[in-house]
Write an enzyme that holds these catalytic residues in place. Sequence first.
Site, mmCIF file in Angstrom:
data_model
loop_
_atom_site.group_PDB
_atom_site.id
_atom_site.type_symbol
_atom_site.label_atom_id
_atom_site.label_comp_id
_atom_site.label_asym_id
_atom_site.label_seq_id
_atom_site.Cartn_x
_atom_site.Cartn_y
_atom_site.Cartn_z
ATOM 1 N N CYS A 135 -5.389 -2.884 2.714
ATOM 2 C CA CYS A 135 -5.096 -2.810 4.143
ATOM 3 C C CYS A 135 -6.320 -2.940 5.059
ATOM 4 O O CYS A 135 -6.788 -4.035 5.317
ATOM 5 C CB CYS A 135 -4.327 -1.530 4.423
ATOM 6 S SG CYS A 135 -3.342 -1.602 5.962
ATOM 7 N N LYS A 189 -9.693 2.696 -2.022
ATOM 8 C CA LYS A 189 -9.873 2.065 -0.716
ATOM 9 C C LYS A 189 -11.183 2.506 -0.065
ATOM 10 O O LYS A 189 -11.427 3.690 0.137
ATOM 11 C CB LYS A 189 -8.687 2.440 0.179
ATOM 12 C CG LYS A 189 -8.678 1.789 1.556
ATOM 13 C CD LYS A 189 -7.429 2.252 2.312
ATOM 14 C CE LYS A 189 -7.315 1.613 3.686
ATOM 15 N NZ LYS A 189 -6.117 2.123 4.407
ATOM 16 N N GLU A 222 0.843 -1.192 0.000
ATOM 17 C CA GLU A 222 0.000 0.000 0.000
ATOM 18 C C GLU A 222 0.884 1.251 0.000
ATOM 19 O O GLU A 222 1.951 1.269 0.608
ATOM 20 C CB GLU A 222 -0.868 -0.007 1.257
ATOM 21 C CG GLU A 222 -1.751 1.223 1.437
ATOM 22 C CD GLU A 222 -2.478 1.216 2.777
ATOM 23 O OE1 GLU A 222 -3.512 1.892 2.869
ATOM 24 O OE2 GLU A 222 -2.010 0.553 3.726
#
Length: 259
Positions: A143, A109, A43
């Site tokens: 994540c 995300k 990431e």
Amino acid sequence: MSNSLTVALIQTSLVWENPEANRINLEKKVNTIESADLIILPEMFTSGFTMNASSVAEIMDGNTINWLKQLADKKQIAIVGSLVITENNNYYNRLVFVEPSGTITHYDKKHTFTLAGEHKVYTAGTEKVTLNYKGWKICSLVCYDLRFPVWARNTEDYDLLLYVANWPKIRTNAWDALLKARAIENMAYCIGVNRVGLDGNNYEYSGHSAAYDVLGHRMDSIPENKEAIEIVTLEKEHITKYREKLGFLKDRDVFNLKA
């Protein structure tokens, strides 16, 4: 269409808020990979997990995206990772999947990390993205998304679920447990690639990058706390065998996500 998919996991340290230095470092690592279908980077691989978005943000026709396209073309390998993108006066923690052909698929995300104030800086994504690469259905997430199984639920019959991360050492136990769980519950390969080292906020990362098969068996031997590159080969036959034999996905709950 390929019955196997060779994936390279790059577990690396990152230079804080320095895209050029990170590109140079990562290109050296990528150039050591002789043969693979897909390379996975962590990431925010150009900067580390920074909330100082304005200092590192790029556009979708910027230096890093063009670098990824050139590298994917040169190596004839797809590359996936996330970086800070600015678009329409917003900042996004955007995962990009760059194919050798130059085709780019992106995912913003969804679950911004409120504990670090990510939601105050970055605009959350709203759409889950599943792409087809070499006949493999791949779902790529970022994540903190790992903590939310409903978002990752395998309603698309994807073959591979992958996570790119800056997941701190202090919560490594959760990372290990959840990656394995996502593989088992979705009857899909699950791969997580995390960084190592210290970031600009002095948070420590121990890596623990890993690849799991559909039964939750560990496929790699990546060391913790060290930079490493590991290549694993995924097999369609493995997925088909156990989905047909066990049939767990046929019994999954039907649901709709609401914003």
